[in-house]
Motif scaffolding. Structure first.
Motif, PDB file in Angstrom:
ATOM      1  N   SER A   1       8.558   8.696   1.291  1.00 51.92           N
ATOM      2  CA  SER A   1       7.918   8.557   2.319  1.00 51.92           C
ATOM      3  C   SER A   1       7.317   6.734   1.841  1.00 51.92           C
ATOM      4  O   SER A   1       7.564   5.529   2.839  1.00 51.92           O
ATOM      5  CB  SER A   1       7.121   9.003   3.423  1.00 51.92           C
ATOM      6  N   GLY A   2       6.900   6.697   1.225  1.00 50.60           N
ATOM      7  CA  GLY A   2       5.823   5.198   1.188  1.00 50.60           C
ATOM      8  C   GLY A   2       6.997   4.553   0.294  1.00 50.60           C
ATOM      9  O   GLY A   2       6.278   3.163   0.504  1.00 50.60           O
ATOM     10  N   LEU A   3       7.690   5.320  -0.849  1.00 47.98           N
ATOM     11  CA  LEU A   3       8.549   3.845  -1.370  1.00 47.98           C
ATOM     12  C   LEU A   3       9.633   3.367  -0.085  1.00 47.98           C
ATOM     13  O   LEU A   3      10.099   2.014  -0.332  1.00 47.98           O
ATOM     14  CB  LEU A   3       9.435   4.280  -2.219  1.00 47.98           C
ATOM     15  N   THR A   4      10.120   4.233   0.836  1.00 43.50           N
ATOM     16  CA  THR A   4      10.977   3.513   1.690  1.00 43.50           C
ATOM     17  C   THR A   4       9.666   2.850   2.905  1.00 43.50           C
ATOM     18  O   THR A   4      10.912   1.804   3.033  1.00 43.50           O
ATOM     19  CB  THR A   4      11.204   5.180   2.361  1.00 43.50           C
TER      20      THR A   4
ATOM     21  N   SER B   1       0.574  -0.726   0.080  1.00 39.67           N
ATOM     22  CA  SER B   1      -0.212  -0.097   0.202  1.00 39.67           C
ATOM     23  C   SER B   1       0.658   1.008   0.015  1.00 39.67           C
ATOM     24  O   SER B   1       0.325   2.206  -0.420  1.00 39.67           O
ATOM     25  CB  SER B   1      -1.337   0.231   1.723  1.00 39.67           C
ATOM     26  N   GLN B   2       2.028   1.120   0.726  1.00 38.95           N
ATOM     27  CA  GLN B   2       3.035   2.210   0.569  1.00 38.95           C
ATOM     28  C   GLN B   2       3.489   3.009  -0.439  1.00 38.95           C
ATOM     29  O   GLN B   2       4.148   4.021  -1.160  1.00 38.95           O
ATOM     30  CB  GLN B   2       3.694   2.149   1.504  1.00 38.95           C
ATOM     31  N   LEU B   3       3.881   1.880  -1.798  1.00 36.63           N
ATOM     32  CA  LEU B   3       3.877   1.861  -3.069  1.00 36.63           C
ATOM     33  C   LEU B   3       3.196   2.974  -3.396  1.00 36.63           C
ATOM     34  O   LEU B   3       3.863   3.588  -4.778  1.00 36.63           O
ATOM     35  CB  LEU B   3       4.355   0.624  -3.255  1.00 36.63           C
TER      36      LEU B   3
ATOM     37  N   ALA C   1      -1.398   4.075   4.710  1.00 34.60           N
ATOM     38  CA  ALA C   1      -1.682   5.585   4.483  1.00 34.60           C
ATOM     39  C   ALA C   1      -2.107   6.542   5.902  1.00 34.60           C
ATOM     40  O   ALA C   1      -0.919   7.525   5.787  1.00 34.60           O
ATOM     41  CB  ALA C   1      -3.487   5.444   3.971  1.00 34.60           C
ATOM     42  N   ILE C   2      -2.393   5.919   7.359  1.00 35.84           N
ATOM     43  CA  ILE C   2      -1.792   6.700   8.087  1.00 35.84           C
ATOM     44  C   ILE C   2      -0.529   6.974   8.297  1.00 35.84           C
ATOM     45  O   ILE C   2       0.277   8.057   8.256  1.00 35.84           O
ATOM     46  CB  ILE C   2      -2.011   5.966   9.267  1.00 35.84           C
ATOM     47  N   VAL C   3       0.734   5.946   8.609  1.00 31.06           N
ATOM     48  CA  VAL C   3       1.974   6.462   8.900  1.00 31.06           C
ATOM     49  C   VAL C   3       2.874   6.969   7.444  1.00 31.06           C
ATOM     50  O   VAL C   3       3.404   8.146   7.982  1.00 31.06           O
ATOM     51  CB  VAL C   3       3.221   4.496   9.034  1.00 31.06           C
TER      52      VAL C   3
ATOM     53  N   VAL D   1      -6.839  -5.413   5.025  1.00 32.88           N
ATOM     54  CA  VAL D   1      -7.043  -4.149   5.605  1.00 32.88           C
ATOM     55  C   VAL D   1      -5.839  -2.928   6.256  1.00 32.88           C
ATOM     56  O   VAL D   1      -6.187  -2.432   6.493  1.00 32.88           O
ATOM     57  CB  VAL D   1      -8.781  -3.922   6.073  1.00 32.88           C
ATOM     58  N   HIS D   2      -6.178  -3.953   7.087  1.00 32.99           N
ATOM     59  CA  HIS D   2      -4.668  -3.137   8.822  1.00 32.99           C
ATOM     60  C   HIS D   2      -3.439  -2.591   7.550  1.00 32.99           C
ATOM     61  O   HIS D   2      -3.254  -1.543   8.060  1.00 32.99           O
ATOM     62  CB  HIS D   2      -4.533  -4.312   9.680  1.00 32.99           C
ATOM     63  N   GLY D   3      -3.028  -3.472   6.812  1.00 37.46           N
ATOM     64  CA  GLY D   3      -1.983  -2.856   6.600  1.00 37.46           C
ATOM     65  C   GLY D   3      -2.796  -2.099   5.084  1.00 37.46           C
ATOM     66  O   GLY D   3      -1.587  -0.365   5.444  1.00 37.46           O
TER      67      GLY D   3
END
Length: 401
Positions: A343-346, A64-66, A117-119, A110-112
């Motif tokens: 941040s998302g990629l990291t 999701s962070q990607l 998104a939050i972090v 769903v948690h992940g």
């Protein structure tokens, strides 16, 4: 309301709220670590099946962070953060009220996604609001703040498990999310100053540029390897302590608390040496980690108990915390103009590495005893040494160039 800019008078409180959400990924995994053996028994599934709930979270959190970084850079941080907190709370309540492992898997996915998104939104918050040395100082605190989760969460989780059962862990997570959601509505706001136009072509170009930067990509690999050492223990330690050594979930919680303190100690040491030569300090740290892993191997043949296992794990986790802090600060500050995507990629690539690597290791080397835990650490340290060798070559090439 959901696009209201952050008010200057609320900046200090909003910053504290942002810091409180940085460790959320750790809370979402570590709080129910002492409950893993009981969950396996109550749900009627194998150890590996219940350990997969951690893997499901890590994979979805990483993937999701990607993608979420580009959404945050285009549509803002605040609204996405609020919606994610609400969905996270609902998913936690669903988990607490089901005995179906497959529903738990779905809710952990769903948690992940929501925690991703939050972090990422909160990491980007700091890049939006702060600049220069102040920003560098805050970024170097991330891994230290993050380390509060493996300290506090298993400790709390051990008591919740002992007195109320494993479901209480997820009610606790829901309560935490709802509380922060209310405070965010009152005190926080939108911080992005100039949203990026949502263009798939432009976003793809930014992603390609970042991933093509060798120092950035190798830094993320080191993040994944260092955190995998912590996660391998988290997924196997409770089974060794509760099943092999016959001790209680509270004991497992205290051990996780101590090892969380080791990660935080490593973070503090990383912050204290932030201006020291980059390659030299990391090389020394990894060599020390390697030395203590070899000593841990030798100790197994003379003494093998809870104290020896936790002693060596503490040193290895402290070294991992040092590596994580150093590379995390470097990666997040590498591309300030695209803070959300960076941040998302990291975080994304890091957790994808962690999820596959840690689950693969525990599947190949089961949670049996201290010797198997040592083998797991050894595999990760060897991979870290190989990666650092490549980084060292890249560094020398850049200096000569």
């Amino acid at each position: 309301m959901f696009t209201t800019p952050l008010k200057p008078k609320n900046q200090q409180i909003a910053t504290l709220l942002a810091f409180s959400l940085i460790p959320m990924s750790g809370f979402a995994t570590d709080i129910y670590i002492p409950s893993l053996p009981t969950m396996a028994q109550n749900l009627g599934v194998s150890q590996l099946a219940v350990q997969l709930t951690l893997g499901m979270f890590l994979i979805s959190y990483g993937v999701s962070q990607l993608f979420v970084g580009s959404l945050l850079d285009s549509f803002g941080r605040y609204r996405i953060n609020l919606i994610s907190l609400l969905i996270f709370a609902v998913a936690s309540i669903v988990i607490a009220n089901t005995a179906n492992i497959y529903i738990i898997y779905a809710m952990r996915i769903v948690h992940g996604i929501t925690v991703g998104a939050i972090v990422v939104s909160k990491r980007a918050y700091f890049v939006d609001v702060y600049k220069g040395d102040q920003l560098k100082n805050y970024l170097s605190m991330f891994s230290i703040i993050w380390a509060t989760a493996p300290i506090v969460a298993p400790f709390v989780g051990g008591y919740l498990q002992n007195y109320f059962g494993w479901q209480a862990n997820f009610y606790f997570l829901a309560l935490f999310a709802v509380t922060i959601l209310i405070l965010e509505l009152i005190f926080s706001g939108e911080t992005i100053k100039q949203p990026m136009v949502f263009s798939l072509k432009k976003i793809a170009s930014v992603y390609s540029s970042m991933i093509g930067t060798a120092s950035f990509t190798l830094g993320i690999v080191m993040l994944g390897l260092s955190y995998s050492m912590v996660m391998v223990y988290n997924m196997t330690g409770p089974f060794i302590i509760e099943h092999e050594l016959g001790l209680s979930p509270i004991t497992a919680g205290y051990c996780s608390l101590l090892l969380g303190g080791a990660v935080m100690l490593g973070g503090f040491l990383g912050k204290a040496t932030i201006n020291k030569p980059f390659v030299k300090k990391l090389s020394v740290n990894l060599l020390l980690q390697c030395l203590f892993c070899l000593t841990m191997f030798g100790s197994v043949f003379f003494v093998e108990n809870l104290y020896s296992m936790v002693f060596f794990a503490f040193i290895i986790h402290a070294s991992s915390g040092y590596t994580f802090n150093t590379f995390f600060t470097f990666c997040l500050s590498r591309f300030p103009k695209n803070a959300g995507i960076a941040s998302g990629l990291t975080g994304g690539i890091n957790y994808v590495i962690v999820s596959f690597l840690s689950y693969g290791i525990i599947a190949a080397i089961p949670a049996k005893d201290q010797l198997n835990l040592t083998y797991s650490y050894a595999v990760l340290i060897i991979l870290s040494l190989a990666t650092m060798f490549i980084i060292f070559k890249q560094y020398n090439k850049a200096v000569k160039g």
